[in-house]
Design a protein around this motif. Structure first.
Motif, PDB file in Angstrom:
ATOM      1  N   ALA A  72       0.829  -1.208   0.000  1.00  0.00           N
ATOM      2  CA  ALA A  72       0.000   0.000   0.000  1.00  0.00           C
ATOM      3  C   ALA A  72       0.865   1.261   0.000  1.00  0.00           C
ATOM      4  CB  ALA A  72      -0.936  -0.013   1.206  1.00  0.00           C
ATOM      5  N   LYS A  73       1.957   1.240   0.752  1.00  0.00           N
ATOM      6  CA  LYS A  73       2.853   2.393   0.796  1.00  0.00           C
ATOM      7  C   LYS A  73       3.568   2.591  -0.545  1.00  0.00           C
ATOM      8  CE  LYS A  73       3.726   2.500   5.784  1.00  0.00           C
ATOM      9  NZ  LYS A  73       4.742   2.341   6.873  1.00  0.00           N
ATOM     10  N   SER A  74       3.922   1.475  -1.199  1.00  0.00           N
ATOM     11  CA  SER A  74       4.569   1.592  -2.508  1.00  0.00           C
ATOM     12  C   SER A  74       3.596   2.146  -3.548  1.00  0.00           C
ATOM     13  CB  SER A  74       5.108   0.237  -2.959  1.00  0.00           C
ATOM     14  OG  SER A  74       4.060  -0.653  -3.297  1.00  0.00           O
ATOM     15  N   ILE A  75       2.326   1.801  -3.402  1.00  0.00           N
ATOM     16  CA  ILE A  75       1.285   2.348  -4.283  1.00  0.00           C
ATOM     17  C   ILE A  75       1.187   3.863  -4.084  1.00  0.00           C
ATOM     18  CG2 ILE A  75      -1.208   2.408  -4.725  1.00  0.00           C
ATOM     19  CD1 ILE A  75       0.131  -0.098  -5.815  1.00  0.00           C
ATOM     20  N   ARG A  76       1.274   4.290  -2.854  1.00  0.00           N
ATOM     21  CA  ARG A  76       1.178   5.725  -2.564  1.00  0.00           C
ATOM     22  C   ARG A  76       2.318   6.498  -3.228  1.00  0.00           C
ATOM     23  NH1 ARG A  76      -1.722   8.491   1.211  1.00  0.00           N
ATOM     24  NH2 ARG A  76      -0.976  10.581   1.732  1.00  0.00           N
ATOM     25  N   ARG A  77       3.480   5.897  -3.292  1.00  0.00           N
ATOM     26  CA  ARG A  77       4.648   6.575  -3.888  1.00  0.00           C
ATOM     27  C   ARG A  77       4.512   6.729  -5.401  1.00  0.00           C
ATOM     28  NH1 ARG A  77       7.424   3.394   0.077  1.00  0.00           N
ATOM     29  NH2 ARG A  77       7.912   1.772  -1.464  1.00  0.00           N
TER      30      ARG A  77
END
Length: 359
Positions: A72-77
């Motif tokens: 999810a954090k990588s998606i945000r980036r």
């Protein structure tokens, strides 16, 4: 514009949702389009020219909350402008929430509506011949001012894949200038599998009508069940069945299927993949599956049969899915004699549509 579409889990769902990319590219040709899918479903979208990047949802993401959070954090980036959550389950809810996208679209659910900027209520009945599975997905494009009313999922094979599969078939004694039929002999489960003795009668009818060559669609761990169906076919027809010719992987199956005149058998992923390859299909629906969702398209190229058509009294006052627990007994009522004539008409059309050889 950068857009992420989320469609996890089943191959058929991933294939069906992939049609959204063509519609998006038509409206936004410069958009960067990403697709988040489970690893095992990649084969049906490989080489799709409208998808720019594949993001994989792995078994680790599925089993580990920490891994899901990292994803999810990588998606945000990635800084997506739009997220379209077709899957609409807990994991995709979390990914959508963390994405930071200004526009977040999904289906309406009272308990997740706050997570999305647009919550789409599914239409109750189909208004086109494409079926609700297609129409519901197209509804998700409406907040982007894309009001498309029909679409067809497509699978893209390379010339090399097609040539390699032709060589495999020819090396196994299959003549591509003669009729060739793929039979989906087994469903995804017992309650989606046409009774073996009935399926054998269907196969006998295919061979008797067309004098064609027959392939079985099964995976190695289904060999015993597939062999049981083979043994139930008439001995004089077994010589037309190339039982041991099957693909080692999904892309191989797709390439082999592309050489067939039609795919016939249990409704499911194989039927939907054949349609996406432009191959004719004859689908035998499980008695509890709703044809309006997955089988609305019906014409000379794609034919569906369902017990409800022939014995409507069994369904009086009940929804198809209410019949799920009665699937096995209902299957016994779904005799091939109900639709054999319809199958023969379909088969004769496949023969008529074969390319004429210049002599």
């Amino acid at each position: 514009m950068k857009i992420l579409i989320i469609q996890q889990k089943m191959i058929g769902d991933v294939l069906t949702s992939s049609m959204l990319f063509e519609a998006l590219k038509a409206q936004h040709p410069n958009a960067e389009l990403h697709y988040l899918i489970n690893t095992h479903t990649f084969s049906v979208v490989e080489h799709n020219p409208f998808i720019d990047t594949i993001v994989f949802f792995t078994k680790e993401h599925e089993s580990s909350k920490l891994a899901l959070l990292k994803l999810a954090k990588s998606i945000r980036r990635e800084h997506y402008d739009v997220v379209i959550d077709v899957y609409s389950k807990l994991s995709s809810n979390i990914i959508s929430l963390f994405s930071g996208a200004k526009t977040k679209i999904s289906y309406y659910k009272s308990y997740t509506s706050a997570l999305y900027t647009h919550n789409i209520k599914r239409k109750p009945t189909a208004t086109s011949t494409d079926g609700l599975a297609v129409e519901h997905r197209l509804q998700l494009l409406e907040p982007l001012e894309i009001h498309q009313t029909n679409a067809t999922p497509k699978i893209y094979l390379t010339n090399q894949e097609i040539a390699n599969s032709a060589s495999i078939l020819e090396r196994n004694g299959i003549h591509l200038d003669q009729p060739l039929y793929m039979i989906s002999v087994l469903g995804s489960g017992v309650n989606k599998t046409y009774p073996f003795k009935y399926m054998a009668k269907v196969i006998d009818s295919v061979i008797k009508t067309t004098k064609g060559q027959v392939l079985f669609n099964y995976i190695p761990n289904q060999a015993t069940e597939a062999r049981a169906i083979y043994e139930l076919c008439k001995p004089e027809h077994q010589k037309n069945i190339h039982f041991d010719v099957f693909a080692k992987d999904l892309r191989g199956f797709l390439a082999i299927t592309s050489h067939c005149d039609a795919l016939i058998g249990n409704e499911g992923g194989a039927i939907n993949m054949a349609k996406a390859l432009g191959i004719k299909t004859f689908a035998i629906f499980s008695p509890w599956i709703d044809t309006e969702t997955w089988g609305a398209v019906e014409n000379s190229n794609h034919v569906n049969v369902h017990l409800k058509t022939y014995a409507p009294a069994l369904y009086a006052g009940k929804a198809d899915k209410e019949m799920k627990r009665e699937a096995l007994s209902l299957y016994k009522s779904f005799k091939p004699s109900y639709f054999i004539e319809k199958l023969q008409i379909f088969l004769n059309q496949t023969l008529a549509d074969r390319p004429k050889l210049n002599i």
